[in-house]
Scaffold this motif. Sequence first.
Motif, short mmCIF file in Angstrom:
data_model
loop_
_atom_site.label_atom_id
_atom_site.label_comp_id
_atom_site.label_asym_id
_atom_site.label_seq_id
_atom_site.Cartn_x
_atom_site.Cartn_y
_atom_site.Cartn_z
N LYS A 98 8.27 12.65 6.75
CA LYS A 98 8.34 12.59 7.98
C LYS A 98 7.59 13.72 8.57
O LYS A 98 6.69 13.74 9.78
N ALA A 99 6.32 14.31 7.41
CA ALA A 99 5.20 15.00 7.29
C ALA A 99 4.04 13.97 8.51
O ALA A 99 3.95 14.32 8.64
N ASN A 100 4.02 13.00 7.33
CA ASN A 100 2.78 11.26 7.15
C ASN A 100 3.63 10.21 7.56
O ASN A 100 3.77 9.16 6.66
N PRO A 101 4.22 9.64 9.27
CA PRO A 101 4.93 8.97 9.17
C PRO A 101 3.70 7.70 9.05
O PRO A 101 4.54 7.13 8.49
N GLY A 102 3.04 7.07 8.32
CA GLY A 102 1.82 6.51 7.87
C GLY A 102 1.49 6.25 6.88
O GLY A 102 0.95 5.91 5.91
N LEU A 103 3.05 6.90 6.02
CA LEU A 103 2.85 6.86 4.53
C LEU A 103 2.87 5.82 3.80
O LEU A 103 3.08 4.69 3.92
N GLN A 104 1.83 6.32 2.75
CA GLN A 104 1.75 4.06 1.98
C GLN A 104 1.73 4.93 0.30
O GLN A 104 1.91 5.49 0.17
N VAL A 105 3.51 4.29 -0.10
CA VAL A 105 3.71 4.32 -1.05
C VAL A 105 3.10 3.40 -2.18
O VAL A 105 3.19 2.36 -1.84
N LEU A 106 2.98 3.58 -3.77
CA LEU A 106 2.93 2.85 -4.16
C LEU A 106 3.30 2.61 -5.51
O LEU A 106 3.56 4.11 -5.97
N VAL A 107 4.15 1.91 -5.70
CA VAL A 107 4.43 1.62 -7.19
C VAL A 107 4.43 1.24 -8.11
O VAL A 107 3.83 -0.17 -7.81
N ALA A 108 4.58 1.58 -9.11
CA ALA A 108 4.28 1.91 -10.67
C ALA A 108 5.25 1.73 -11.88
O ALA A 108 6.12 2.29 -11.80
#
Length: 148
Positions: A98-108
């Motif tokens: 919600k704070a950063n709509p272009g959020l990128q998440v990396l899964v390790a």
Amino acid sequence: MLRTTRHKRFKLKSEINVVPYIDVMLVLLIIFMVTAPMMNLGVDIQLPQTQAKSLQDKKDPLVASVDENGQIYLSTAGSKREPVSAEEFRARVTAYQKANPGLQVLVAGDERANYGKVYLILPILQQAGVSKIGLLSQPESSGTHGRP
């Protein structure tokens, strides 16, 4: 009456005559060679030229990790990994999204971890609205090509 004509017996050939098939193939080849350039379905466009550089994503991604035992960890840039439960993970990722709509998440995920534990976080990310998800890995060292 004497018959002077001889009866000729013709033997049957057990070979396939391929000459007509070759003729048909050559005719089809010519047809396709003539019509192929006319079937250009693309649109000819000229893109504008500019001096602009390619965009770089300057925002640090959120890293979601799963260890060998299935424990979920969450870390952001500049912070250390902290263990979270699945519900905490859902709440934090939703807040970050919600704070950063272009959020990128990396899964390790640890290679020794149960696949189900690693997969558990993917639907949570989808429900939080994260559209940029990547998987982390390490480059393969030169001596591990033949490992079982």
